[in-house]
Design an enzyme around this catalytic site. Structure first.
Site, PDB file in Angstrom:
ATOM      1  N   TRP A  50       0.826  -1.211   0.000  1.00  0.00           N
ATOM      2  CA  TRP A  50       0.000   0.000   0.000  1.00  0.00           C
ATOM      3  C   TRP A  50       0.855   1.254   0.000  1.00  0.00           C
ATOM      4  O   TRP A  50       0.520   2.249  -0.651  1.00  0.00           O
ATOM      5  CB  TRP A  50      -1.024  -0.039   1.142  1.00  0.00           C
ATOM      6  CG  TRP A  50      -2.123  -0.974   0.780  1.00  0.00           C
ATOM      7  CD1 TRP A  50      -2.223  -2.297   1.123  1.00  0.00           C
ATOM      8  CD2 TRP A  50      -3.228  -0.708  -0.095  1.00  0.00           C
ATOM      9  NE1 TRP A  50      -3.328  -2.856   0.529  1.00  0.00           N
ATOM     10  CE2 TRP A  50      -3.962  -1.909  -0.213  1.00  0.00           C
ATOM     11  CE3 TRP A  50      -3.667   0.424  -0.773  1.00  0.00           C
ATOM     12  CZ2 TRP A  50      -5.124  -2.000  -0.999  1.00  0.00           C
ATOM     13  CZ3 TRP A  50      -4.827   0.337  -1.550  1.00  0.00           C
ATOM     14  CH2 TRP A  50      -5.540  -0.869  -1.649  1.00  0.00           C
ATOM     15  N   LYS A 102     -12.926  -1.771   5.853  1.00  0.00           N
ATOM     16  CA  LYS A 102     -12.241  -2.715   6.722  1.00  0.00           C
ATOM     17  C   LYS A 102     -12.722  -2.581   8.167  1.00  0.00           C
ATOM     18  O   LYS A 102     -13.239  -3.522   8.741  1.00  0.00           O
ATOM     19  CB  LYS A 102     -10.737  -2.536   6.598  1.00  0.00           C
ATOM     20  CG  LYS A 102     -10.259  -2.832   5.166  1.00  0.00           C
ATOM     21  CD  LYS A 102      -8.865  -2.336   4.875  1.00  0.00           C
ATOM     22  CE  LYS A 102      -8.568  -2.318   3.384  1.00  0.00           C
ATOM     23  NZ  LYS A 102      -8.588  -3.608   2.715  1.00  0.00           N
ATOM     24  N   ASP A 152      -2.207   6.610   6.017  1.00  0.00           N
ATOM     25  CA  ASP A 152      -3.256   5.765   5.431  1.00  0.00           C
ATOM     26  C   ASP A 152      -3.663   4.732   6.476  1.00  0.00           C
ATOM     27  O   ASP A 152      -3.030   3.691   6.609  1.00  0.00           O
ATOM     28  CB  ASP A 152      -2.729   5.075   4.173  1.00  0.00           C
ATOM     29  CG  ASP A 152      -3.760   4.117   3.570  1.00  0.00           C
ATOM     30  OD1 ASP A 152      -4.858   3.954   4.160  1.00  0.00           O
ATOM     31  OD2 ASP A 152      -3.468   3.525   2.519  1.00  0.00           O
TER      32      ASP A 152
END
Lengths: 360, 360
Positions: free
Chosen positions: A101, A195, A171
């Protein structure tokens, strides 16, 4: 049979939240409307929206000088919006590279500025968090970006980088609300909802006010945080049902003791699962440095990869779903977000021990 | 008491669709998961996603050389994405200005190219569709953009501009699926879902393949149609639950005779309502040119604006909700999308006649 869903995202939601959503799906609080049917300018939805923001502010103790934005487009759109808004005339930003990511964020940022990779863990296959005293920060950087939890690699920070006056950007897609966080240490926090917050299609941005209002006016209006900050996330029609669901999750978190209680439960779940892996005499292996193991996403491999198919099939038959690891890592991955009950991890560990003793 | 919701969007959804969503909200087809909890890469969700696209293609007879994209960000983000992708090295585009939504599209496009306003109805307060023989099209324009139905003004095209080799682009947010449309006449069709498709947070784009792949690579990856076209709208996590809901609406449309049947029902509903307005001896007034009146959004004023408050209050008490007009137009607006049953319009007309005879 109880079903436990270990998907990395979209992921398990609290059962009570789904039950409440089901009960009021057609007629919300006697309004005669589904939340999905409500005008976003009507008093019913405006109340839902305001309550969701207020509950999130309370849960995370978000200071008054931070804006909470409910946006669309996921972390991927933030990868562009962050440089667009935060460069503020500068030409360079610092990024820590700690996994897949991070790499995506870096790849997109490179379109818009010079990226200084201030820290990296690629020398050991992205399996640890680089110690802060090794970071090569640029004091003129517009901001420092990092990924506190790598959903794919299963690497999680247990500390917050101190970047001084340079705004810190995180993030938090896969670990927001899983542990207390000092929001005031950040310039901007963002997270895809799917999530630990709610359904896919909602992106949360928490941004310090002084960082809003610096985007180039020649850029798309929708990519300017100011557009949304000035209109309480209602410049255009927000993803109303996803915000409503997030609001129900926030209320569930409050009812269950808040983020502190959530952290204790998450530690207990993660400890149980990692202990089972480590006690398996190498039948199972987690490659991540012990101090940096994620509480949210637990990747592990089987000593004999030929057993992967059997493991997944038998797990599935027991209601232990979505355990297949990401293709870039292989093996298994158990995502154990807030909404995963301890019983789910116990069931997984029970199955893992049984499978190991049969095949070990 | 029956409730009829005349909101302009988010708007009423078919009752049967909401009932089905409610029934399977916690456990979709025995999977043990809510659709909201499913990995977008899992077989269950992939099936839902593919079915939604297939049903839409069938309903609209979308030719094989068109891509169907399920995106986020609403029509507002399309206002940028269209010039980004469709300019293809040209510097100018034609826009028809027929109301508030046209103006928004034009305002954003001006950031990225020269906008030639090829037609306009502002000389008569945006109450009609400019005849095609008055349009001043530029044969070198990158594309021609128009708004087939103006949600606020209540002006709707009953014909499709023939722009020859210049791609035609349409914002169908508020009338998609309400009448048959020759998709092959368009370069690109887009629509926010929250009026005639499903919940807010989903944006539909139907684009001819040859128009994909021309975006400047220096622009955000997420704003390039090719990113989404190459990944079947799964470059990043799509708004899965909104797509599922849209899929249920598509199935409902198919079960109820498709778009042809929908058009007949929409004509009947609109005729009934406009007839009541026109027969009120001026008690109610719709300012829109009769030939150009929208079947979806019916704006009307009361002769005595002092009665507006009473009208809305009494309507509300009868379960006739969200009738207040947009602030830029005033008065009332009844949005009567596909999911509004004839009974809803009958109830509204009954109330309007009664109110008029009491106060006329």
């Amino acid at each position: 049979m109880a079903i436990y869903n270990f998907s990395a995202g979209p992921a398990v939601l609290p059962r009570e939240v789904l039950q409440q959503a089901q009960a009021e799906l057609i007629d919300w609080h006697g309004s005669g409307m589904s939340v999905m049917e409500m005008s976003h300018r009507g008093k019913e939805y405006m109340g839902i929206h305001a309550q969701a923001e207020a509950d999130l502010r309370e849960l995370m103790a978000i200071p008054a000088n931070y804006k909470v934005l409910f946006l669309q487009g996921g972390a991927h759109l933030q990868f562009s919006m962050i440089p667009f808004n935060l460069l503020r005339g500068k030409s360079s930003a610092d990024y820590a590279n700690t996994g897949e990511w991070s790499k995506k964020a870096i790849g997109e940022a490179k379109k818009f500025c010079n990226v200084n990779v201030a820290a990296s863990n690629t020398d050991r296959n992205c399996t640890y968090v680089p110690a802060f005293d090794t970071w090569k920060l640029d004091k003129d950087a517009a901001y420092v970006h990092y990924t506190p939890n790598e959903t794919i690699g299963g690497v999680e920070f247990n500390w917050i980088p101190n970047t001084g006056d340079v705004p810190l950007v995180a993030d938090m897609s896969s670990n927001i609300l899983s542990r207390p966080v000092d929001v005031w240490k950040f310039g901007l926090i963002y997270a895809g909802a799917q999530k630990n917050i709610g359904p896919a299609g909602l992106t949360l941005v928490i941004v310090r006010e002084d960082l809003v209002g610096h985007a180039d006016p020649r850029l798309p209006t929708m990519l300017d945080y100011k557009t949304h900050a000035d209109n309480e996330s209602m410049y255009n029609t927000p993803p109303t049902f996803a915000i409503y669901m997030a609001g129900l999750v926030f209320q569930w978190l409050k009812k269950n003791g808040g983020i502190g209680a959530m952290e204790r439960a998450n530690i207990a779940k993660a400890d149980l699962l990692y202990a089972a892996i480590d006690a398996s005499n190498g039948f199972y292996n987690c490659p991540v440095n012990k101090a940096d193991r994620s509480r949210m996403n637990v990747p592990f491999t089987l000593k004999d990869a030929n057993l992967d198919g059997d493991f997944l099939k038998q797990a599935d038959a027991r209601g232990l779903l979505q355990l297949k690891g990401h293709r870039s890592v292989g093996g298994m991955r158990a995502s154990i977000y807030n909404a995963m009950p301890l019983e789910g991890v116990q069931a997984l560990v029970g199955f893992m021990n049984e499978f190991a003793s049969k095949h070990g």
